[in-house]
Design a protein around this motif. Structure first.
Motif, mmCIF file in Angstrom:
data_model
loop_
_atom_site.group_PDB
_atom_site.id
_atom_site.type_symbol
_atom_site.label_atom_id
_atom_site.label_comp_id
_atom_site.label_asym_id
_atom_site.label_seq_id
_atom_site.Cartn_x
_atom_site.Cartn_y
_atom_site.Cartn_z
ATOM 1 N N SER A 35 88.307 31.728 64.723
ATOM 2 C CA SER A 35 87.085 31.245 64.073
ATOM 3 C C SER A 35 87.324 29.903 63.384
ATOM 4 C CB SER A 35 86.554 32.279 63.075
ATOM 5 O OG SER A 35 87.432 32.456 61.991
ATOM 6 N N LYS A 83 83.980 38.069 64.877
ATOM 7 C CA LYS A 83 83.606 36.879 64.100
ATOM 8 C C LYS A 83 83.654 35.630 64.972
ATOM 9 C CE LYS A 83 84.915 34.238 59.967
ATOM 10 N NZ LYS A 83 85.869 34.135 58.829
ATOM 11 N N ILE A 86 80.595 35.409 67.291
ATOM 12 C CA ILE A 86 79.383 35.023 66.563
ATOM 13 C C ILE A 86 79.403 33.530 66.254
ATOM 14 C CG2 ILE A 86 78.152 35.268 64.370
ATOM 15 C CD1 ILE A 86 78.950 38.233 64.402
ATOM 16 N N GLU A 87 80.552 33.014 65.839
ATOM 17 C CA GLU A 87 80.627 31.594 65.491
ATOM 18 C C GLU A 87 80.511 30.701 66.728
ATOM 19 O OE1 GLU A 87 83.749 30.585 62.808
ATOM 20 O OE2 GLU A 87 83.058 32.012 61.294
ATOM 21 N N GLN A 90 76.819 30.649 67.491
ATOM 22 C CA GLN A 90 76.107 29.794 66.536
ATOM 23 C C GLN A 90 76.334 28.317 66.854
ATOM 24 O OE1 GLN A 90 77.696 31.335 62.849
ATOM 25 N NE2 GLN A 90 76.041 32.828 62.629
ATOM 26 N N PHE A 91 77.563 27.971 67.228
ATOM 27 C CA PHE A 91 77.835 26.586 67.606
ATOM 28 C C PHE A 91 77.079 26.209 68.880
ATOM 29 C CE2 PHE A 91 80.364 23.739 70.364
ATOM 30 C CZ PHE A 91 80.113 22.554 69.680
ATOM 31 N N LYS A 93 74.303 27.352 69.923
ATOM 32 C CA LYS A 93 72.893 27.142 69.574
ATOM 33 C C LYS A 93 72.684 25.708 69.092
ATOM 34 C CE LYS A 93 69.251 28.655 66.389
ATOM 35 N NZ LYS A 93 69.066 27.327 65.765
ATOM 36 N N PHE A 94 73.541 25.263 68.179
ATOM 37 C CA PHE A 94 73.451 23.892 67.671
ATOM 38 C C PHE A 94 73.686 22.881 68.791
ATOM 39 C CE2 PHE A 94 75.945 20.233 66.042
ATOM 40 C CZ PHE A 94 74.940 19.599 65.322
ATOM 41 N N ASP A 125 75.176 42.478 65.662
ATOM 42 C CA ASP A 125 75.070 41.085 65.227
ATOM 43 C C ASP A 125 75.588 40.112 66.284
ATOM 44 O OD1 ASP A 125 77.502 42.252 64.677
ATOM 45 O OD2 ASP A 125 77.743 41.377 62.696
ATOM 46 N N ALA A 129 73.003 37.423 68.338
ATOM 47 C CA ALA A 129 73.280 35.982 68.335
ATOM 48 C C ALA A 129 73.033 35.321 69.686
ATOM 49 C CB ALA A 129 74.723 35.730 67.888
ATOM 50 N N PRO A 132 68.812 33.368 70.189
ATOM 51 C CA PRO A 132 68.379 31.983 69.945
ATOM 52 C C PRO A 132 68.760 31.033 71.078
ATOM 53 C CG PRO A 132 69.339 32.916 67.956
ATOM 54 C CD PRO A 132 69.616 33.889 69.061
#
Length: 235
Positions: A35, A83, A86-87, A90-91, A93-94, A125, A129, A132
């Protein structure tokens, strides 16, 4: 940091992720170490999100045998890397937000890996993720022939979450599935027509009735809002 050195760092971060995965049983805090690598990669990209930087990051993330998608495929069943997954999501998505249409050559492969994670990982979770990114891909891919051929796979996957597998599905995933199915109707109406009425429309109305009208089931805001959002997209 120059753009060339940043690109080299992108490659190094991803190679190190794969190396950590190869040594999963040997590293006590492997999830934390991975992570941190994702955090460093995200920071390296966000410092210089220029068109050239985006192109270089695209190459590092999606090209070659060791890339972010092959890592996610390999890690999909590894509960030790919750973890990290998920990270990464999230990255991504950005990154998809900034890359926009430049992601299209990789959109189907990315969608495929997201569905693998959704179907293999049991953590709610982690599964949540993926939505999105899938939603971004659907908006960007509307009218894109390669993605049109993938709609049936997505529709059946998420219909199962609100139908056949609903007793095993969390409220979060039910709500997200309902909203996403409506989004598919919005961007791919021709391909979703066979699922829409009465099957999908019936599910939207069923869940809204259960959670807004009847007192038979426990009220779940996530399900009610997902059904409402999906119905709005559908209409």
């Amino acid at each position: 940091m120059t753009e060339s050195s940043a690109t080299s760092n992108f490659d190094n971060y991803i190679i190190e992720l794969h190396d950590n995965l190869d040594r999963l049983r040997e590293i006590p805090d492997v999830d934390e170490q991975c992570s941190v690598l994702i955090g460093d990669l995200a920071q390296a990209y966000s410092e210089h999100p220029s068109p050239m930087q985006t192109a270089m990051c695209l190459s590092s993330l999606f090209s070659g045998q060791k890339n972010i998608l092959t890592f996610l495929r390999r890690a999909s069943s590894k509960i030790e890397l919750k973890k990290t997954k998920i990270e990464i999501l999230q990255f991504l998505k950005f990154f998809v937000e900034t890359a926009s249409n430049k992601i299209l050559p990789y959109a189907v492969e990315l969608k495929t890996v997201l569905l693998i994670i959704f179907n293999v990982d049991s953590a709610s979770d982690v599964r949540a993720a993926v939505f999105p990114i899938l939603s971004q891909l659907m908006e960007l891919s509307a009218g894109f022939p390669d993605m049109e051929s993938e709609i049936d796979k997505m529709a059946t996957t998420f219909l199962d979450q609100i139908g056949l597998q609903s007793s095993k599905t969390t409220a979060t995933i039910k709500g997200l599935s309902l909203a996403f199915l409506g989004l598919l109707c919005k961007y791919f109406p021709e391909h979703m027509r066979k699922y829409a009425d009465p099957l999908l429309l019936g599910q939207f109305l069923k869940y809204l009735h259960e959670h807004l009208v009847r007192d038979v089931v426990k009220f779940e805001m996530l399900i009610a809002s997902g059904a409402m959002e999906g119905l709005i997209y559908y209409l």
